[in-house]
Design a protein around this motif. Structure first.
Motif, mmCIF file in Angstrom:
data_model
loop_
_atom_site.group_PDB
_atom_site.id
_atom_site.type_symbol
_atom_site.label_atom_id
_atom_site.label_comp_id
_atom_site.label_asym_id
_atom_site.label_seq_id
_atom_site.Cartn_x
_atom_site.Cartn_y
_atom_site.Cartn_z
ATOM 1 N N ALA C 255 0.835 -1.346 0.162
ATOM 2 C CA ALA C 255 -0.260 -0.080 -0.026
ATOM 3 C C ALA C 255 1.043 1.290 -0.117
ATOM 4 C CB ALA C 255 -0.825 0.062 1.252
ATOM 5 N N PHE C 256 1.817 1.325 0.938
ATOM 6 C CA PHE C 256 2.755 2.524 1.013
ATOM 7 C C PHE C 256 3.321 2.431 -0.246
ATOM 8 C CE2 PHE C 256 3.238 2.064 5.749
ATOM 9 C CZ PHE C 256 2.031 2.642 5.958
ATOM 10 N N VAL C 257 3.980 1.636 -0.931
ATOM 11 C CA VAL C 257 4.756 1.713 -2.241
ATOM 12 C C VAL C 257 3.838 2.441 -3.310
ATOM 13 C CG1 VAL C 257 5.817 0.358 -3.854
ATOM 14 C CG2 VAL C 257 6.412 -0.090 -1.395
ATOM 15 N N ILE C 258 2.729 1.809 -3.192
ATOM 16 C CA ILE C 258 1.924 2.237 -4.424
ATOM 17 C C ILE C 258 1.382 3.662 -4.252
ATOM 18 C CG2 ILE C 258 -0.556 1.965 -5.324
ATOM 19 C CD1 ILE C 258 -0.283 -0.888 -4.951
ATOM 20 N N LEU C 278 7.842 12.816 -0.485
ATOM 21 C CA LEU C 278 6.658 13.416 -0.139
ATOM 22 C C LEU C 278 6.091 12.506 1.047
ATOM 23 C CD1 LEU C 278 4.996 14.629 -3.490
ATOM 24 C CD2 LEU C 278 5.474 16.031 -1.497
ATOM 25 N N PHE C 279 6.091 11.195 0.668
ATOM 26 C CA PHE C 279 5.477 10.199 1.578
ATOM 27 C C PHE C 279 6.035 10.329 3.218
ATOM 28 C CE2 PHE C 279 6.139 6.031 3.542
ATOM 29 C CZ PHE C 279 4.665 5.541 3.676
ATOM 30 N N PHE C 280 7.599 10.353 3.140
ATOM 31 C CA PHE C 280 8.127 10.280 4.482
ATOM 32 C C PHE C 280 7.811 11.872 5.161
ATOM 33 C CE2 PHE C 280 10.286 6.808 3.193
ATOM 34 C CZ PHE C 280 10.255 5.944 4.475
ATOM 35 N N ALA C 281 7.897 13.080 4.249
ATOM 36 C CA ALA C 281 7.516 14.134 4.907
ATOM 37 C C ALA C 281 6.221 14.299 5.611
ATOM 38 C CB ALA C 281 7.597 15.384 3.781
ATOM 39 N N LEU C 282 5.227 13.593 4.666
ATOM 40 C CA LEU C 282 3.734 13.369 5.245
ATOM 41 C C LEU C 282 3.718 12.727 6.595
ATOM 42 C CD1 LEU C 282 1.200 12.820 2.480
ATOM 43 C CD2 LEU C 282 0.853 14.495 4.274
ATOM 44 N N ARG C 283 4.701 11.699 6.365
ATOM 45 C CA ARG C 283 4.427 10.726 7.671
ATOM 46 C C ARG C 283 4.979 11.387 8.979
ATOM 47 N NH1 ARG C 283 7.673 5.111 7.999
ATOM 48 N NH2 ARG C 283 9.379 6.283 8.932
ATOM 49 N N GLU C 284 6.372 12.322 8.635
ATOM 50 C CA GLU C 284 6.920 12.895 9.727
ATOM 51 C C GLU C 284 5.758 13.786 10.515
ATOM 52 O OE1 GLU C 284 10.076 12.180 11.302
ATOM 53 O OE2 GLU C 284 9.347 10.819 10.009
ATOM 54 N N LEU C 286 2.391 13.860 10.130
ATOM 55 C CA LEU C 286 1.193 13.219 10.582
ATOM 56 C C LEU C 286 1.339 11.898 11.449
ATOM 57 C CD1 LEU C 286 -1.091 13.424 7.315
ATOM 58 C CD2 LEU C 286 -1.418 14.891 9.468
ATOM 59 N N ALA C 287 2.497 11.715 11.822
ATOM 60 C CA ALA C 287 2.858 10.452 12.437
ATOM 61 C C ALA C 287 2.237 10.315 13.824
ATOM 62 C CB ALA C 287 4.446 10.280 12.654
ATOM 63 N N ASP C 288 1.628 11.263 14.286
ATOM 64 C CA ASP C 288 0.923 11.130 15.480
ATOM 65 C C ASP C 288 -0.548 10.667 15.372
ATOM 66 O OD1 ASP C 288 3.302 11.809 16.915
ATOM 67 O OD2 ASP C 288 2.800 14.122 17.011
ATOM 68 N N PHE C 289 -0.872 10.912 14.153
ATOM 69 C CA PHE C 289 -2.339 10.755 13.952
ATOM 70 C C PHE C 289 -2.858 9.395 13.510
ATOM 71 C CE2 PHE C 289 -1.702 15.133 13.437
ATOM 72 C CZ PHE C 289 -2.599 15.645 14.168
ATOM 73 N N GLY C 290 -1.830 8.452 13.196
ATOM 74 C CA GLY C 290 -2.099 7.030 12.916
ATOM 75 C C GLY C 290 -2.986 6.724 11.717
#
Lengths: 288, 235, 335
Positions: C255-258, C278-284, C286-290
């Motif tokens: 899923a993440f890769v897609i 972008l994926f890792f930026a978003l993750r950093e 929004l990480a707290d929101f699961g």
């Protein structure tokens, strides 16, 4: 010996549920060549809708069908016209990736709303009721599930081959342009097909929820079972999906009898064997 | 006779390719108009544009004074315009009778019914439960015509109905045409066979490279004029 | 007309090469300038970038849309554990061998699932991944359903000290990402790559040109699967613990890769890079929101697919006509 017969009969009945998973997939593929990756998650969504309905209104899951079926059908129509119709075309990527995204969204909405704890629909006395047939004890609920599956497929078959709506489905599936000339708006026809598919999904979800516990993560597995039943039975054949579901169900119960950890694997292996020997399934649709 | 269909400066494109250039055309109620022209002149594009299979500028196609050029085919069908498409294009999953019934899907009232279609083409009654793909080319063409008639259209468009058929079948179909358009139905007939086209029509348009190269009453037009318009020779 | 030349490289692509080489040197030196948490994150980024490039090669170029590449991530991970614990191999050797074994396994798998067309192929790959997961869960020696940890003695083979181990797995991840990107790039520039593009554009036309479609797709599938298994080995070398659910997770490895590829731009080489960042930026952020984070990703992916099917890179490329990895030929005036 009687134990094995019992396992096979249980498997046949389980196959009814899998046929219900498969029927919706088969229908929308038949009409618009769409494979919905979120199909399994929609089944689980329907089960949770059933849960909320039974809890809020304090009714039996079967009565909840009166609410969940129309709500899911409406959702299907809106989903198709609002999003999925825009993905249809020669390229297979957009529908695949959009429904994949939908699958992740549904899973996480359910996770956020209901947590990851397994839940179950309370069916009451019917869950434990059973009948004795020649030494084999059969649960009333599995029997009923199988009966409902046969009825649902019979109704779908009737709609597809005996009604004006079904003629529209087949015409649009054959040739979208020419079907438009007949006054059929394909966007609407596709919406109705998805509504019908999700109505079946709603029934499948409620029956699943009464039979076993469910959580937001198990949708993918249900998609796979439905898909395997479709391919085993043969693409485009509604009764074939019932046969496919039964073969899958029997493989699973026999596998479980050999070793409980082997249940799901045995089903997958049965599917791969059919794929190796008869890539078009056991009963592919014959054009008449 | 009031004007039924009016094309005003119709331009039609397939992607970057322009197939029709500023076409003007007018068809009055009850007329049978023939459209002739060489391969690639734009005849089928014209049929697709009128029927809505090809969407264009809204005001380029007008039906009873209403702009319909930008409507989808299913909306255009609702106005009472039916197309007998080139190459028949029956629905293979549908039986003969189902093909006819889906033609009547819109439920417009009028003289045409299953019974009338079977009266016109009795062979179809015999074959009504067969798959449409099992019929001969001529019989398939009868189904395609019947399917369009079932819509009880005001304007019926025939696109190359004789293409690929044996001469005897073509004669049968053209013999049936007066019975079809006799009730005052308006028709546009695209045809390669100029003689056939002229024999059933009252007026003719000749297309050449996406433009009208000749227009006139069938009786007033000479053979030489047609040859010139057809092949683009200076007249 | 002698003033015109046909070329692949552009000023942007040459500039990208110089900047890229400089960036490589800086990144390779990261163990000396980056903190431990950053090093770990960067290692993870490289591995996701590799998975994204490989999935993009399959889906974006060869038309093989798989939702089951977690089969090979998990396979590679398990091979690392099996070959080091039972085979006595050095972890790096085990990871490479895992790739070779994955290639061998992928051939019969392809023979089966290539019978499924389009979207059904996608679900078929998922079934295969499930078969892998359930099978590995049956192997008690590898911890069965609950999994196992990499023994300390084997971990020490990578480096005696923790800092050395972390630097080593960082370099392995960086090296793997470079090799994967370079391989995909060179492959697409080769004759076979051109054949692939021809297939993507029109299968019938490609067949008419004498391109063996089945064979070309098979090659892509086998090579991508082998590399994916190597990356899987490296992923679990970082994690040091494996279980069937983690190894064959459809969310983590597919899923993440897609999402990365779709958001960045499918069918482009630059897309996976932009998508990963972008994926890792978003993750950093929004990480707290699961779960919300995953919903946002799903929505973004759907919107991108509907509104900008060539992703963020497609938008940039349309606007500025840039190409950092020169694949297409350009006609340019010499003067």
């Amino acid at each position: 010996m009687i134990e094995w017969t019992g396992a096979i009969v249980q498997g046949i009945l389980l196959g009814g549920l899998y046929a219900l998973f498969a029927a919706g997939l088969s229908l929308i593929f038949g009409v618009m060549r769409l494979v919905n990756i979120a199909h399994g998650d929609l089944i689980i969504l329907a089960a949770y809708m059933g849960l909320t309905t039974t809890v809020l209104l304090d009714v039996h899951p079967f009565l909840a069908l009166l609410i969940v079926v129309p709500v899911m059908a409406g959702l299907g129509y809106v989903l198709q016209r609002g999003i999925l119709n825009r993905t249809l075309g020669d390229d297979i990527l957009p529908p695949l990736l959009v429904t994949f995204g939908l699958s992740v969204i549904i899973q996480n909405v359910l996770l956020e709303t209901y947590t990851a704890d397994p839940r179950k629909l309370a069916g009451g006395a019917i869950e434990t009721a059973s009948v004795d047939l020649g030494g084999i004890t059969l649960g009333v609920l599995p029997l009923l599930t199988f009966g409902i599956a046969v009825a649902v497929i019979a109704v779908l078959q009737f709609i597809f081959y005996r009604t004006s709506l079904g003629r529209g489905f087949r015409a649009v599936s054959d040739n979208q342009d020419i079907a438009q000339l007949m006054g059929l708006n394909k966007a609407h026809v596709f919406g109705v097909a998805m509504a019908l598919a999700l109505a079946v999904v709603a029934i499948a979800g409620i029956l699943l929820g009464m039979r076993t516990s469910f959580d937001p993560a198990i949708g993918g597995g249900r998609l796979i079972f439905g898909f395997e039943a479709v391919i085993i039975g043969g693409l485009g054949n509604l009764w074939g999906t019932l046969v496919g579901g039964v073969i899958l169900g029997v493989a699973q119960t026999i596998g479980a009898k050999i070793d409980p950890g082997f249940q799901i694997l045995a089903g997958h292996i049965a599917f791969l064997i059919v794929l190796a020997i008869r890539p078009n399934g056991l009963f592919p649709r014959v054009e008449h | 006779m009031s004007e039924l269909l009016a094309l005003v400066g119709l331009n039609a494109h397939y992607g970057d390719f322009q197939a029709l250039y500023g076409l003007d055309m007018s068809v009055s109620e009850g007329e049978v108009v023939a459209i002739i022209g060489a391969n690639g002149a734009g005849k089928t594009t014209l049929m697709r544009s009128i029927s809505g299979l090809l969407q264009n500028a809204s005001e380029a196609v007008n039906y009873r004074g209403q702009p319909i050029g930008a409507l989808r085919a299913d909306q255009v069908a609702g106005f009472g315009i039916a197309l007998v498409p080139e190459g028949r294009q029956l629905f293979p999953s549908l039986s003969v009778e189902e093909n006819l019934m889906i033609g009547g899907k819109l439920g417009r009232s009028g003289p045409w019914s299953l019974k009338k279609v079977y009266d016109l083409f009795p062979i179809l009654l015999e074959r009504r439960n067969q798959a449409s793909t099992s019929l001969s080319g001529g019989q398939q063409q009868m189904v395609a015509i019947g399917r369009a008639l079932m819509a009880n259209p005001e304007l019926i468009l025939f696109d190359e109905v004789s293409l690929g058929l044996a001469p005897v079948i073509i004669r049968q179909i053209y013999d049936a045409l007066p019975g079809i358009v006799g009730d005052g139905m308006t028709a546009m007939i695209v045809e390669q066979d100029i003689k056939k086209a002229l024999s059933v029509s009252s007026r003719v348009y000749c297309l050449q490279e996406g433009r009208v190269s000749l227009e006139g009453a069938t009786n007033d037009i000479t053979h030489d004029q047609i040859t010139a318009a057809y092949f683009g020779l200076a007249s | 007309m002698s003033g015109w030349v046909v070329t692949r490289s552009t000023r942007a692509s040459r500039a990208a090469m110089v900047i890229g080489l400089f960036a490589m040197v800086v990144l390779a030196a990261a163990p000396w300038w980056a903190g431990r948490a950053d090093l770990r994150l960067m290692g993870e980024i490289y591995l996701y970038l590799s998975l994204a490039c490989l999935w993009n090669l399959m889906a974006g170029y060869a038309g093989l849309v798989s939702v089951g590449q977690q089969a090979y991530v998990g396979f590679g991970g398990y091979m690392l554990f099996a070959l080091t614990v039972f085979g006595g191999f050095h972890p790096v050797t085990a990871i490479v061998l895992g790739g070779v074994l994955a290639a061998l396994v992928s051939v019969p798998v392809a023979a089966l699932i290539f019978r499924l067309r389009g979207a059904y192929f996608a679900i078929g790959t998922w079934v295969i991944a499930e078969v892998f997961r359930l099978s590995f869960a049956q192997i008690q020696a590898l911890g069965g359903g609950s999994g196992s940890s990499l023994p300390v003695a084997i971990v020490k083979e990578i480096g005696a000290k923790k800092a050395a181990r972390e630097a080593m797995s960082y370099w392995l991840a960086l090296g793997a990402a470079l090799i994967v990107m370079l391989s995909v790039y060179l492959f697409l520039r080769s004759r076979r790559g051109l054949a692939l593009t021809a297939i993507r554009d029109s299968e019938t036309a490609a067949a008419g040109l004498g391109i063996d479609i089945w064979r070309t797709k098979l090659e892509v599938y086998v090579v991508a699967s082998a590399f994916t298994a190597v990356i899987g080995g490296l992923i679990f070398l970082q994690k040091l613990r494996i279980s069937p659910d983690a190894a064959f997770s459809v969310n983590d490895w597919t899923a993440f890769v897609i999402f990365i590829v779709v958001i960045g731009g499918i069918g482009t080489l630059e897309g996976p890079i932009i998508g990963t960042l972008l994926f890792f930026a978003l993750r950093e952020v929004l990480a707290d929101f699961g779960t919300i984070y995953l919903m946002v990703l799903g929505v973004v992916a759907i919107v991108v697919m509907l509104k900008a099917p060539r992703g963020v890179w497609g938008l940039i490329r349309d606007r500025y006509d840039l190409e950092f990895f020169p694949l297409s030929y350009r006609v340019r005036n010499k003067d």
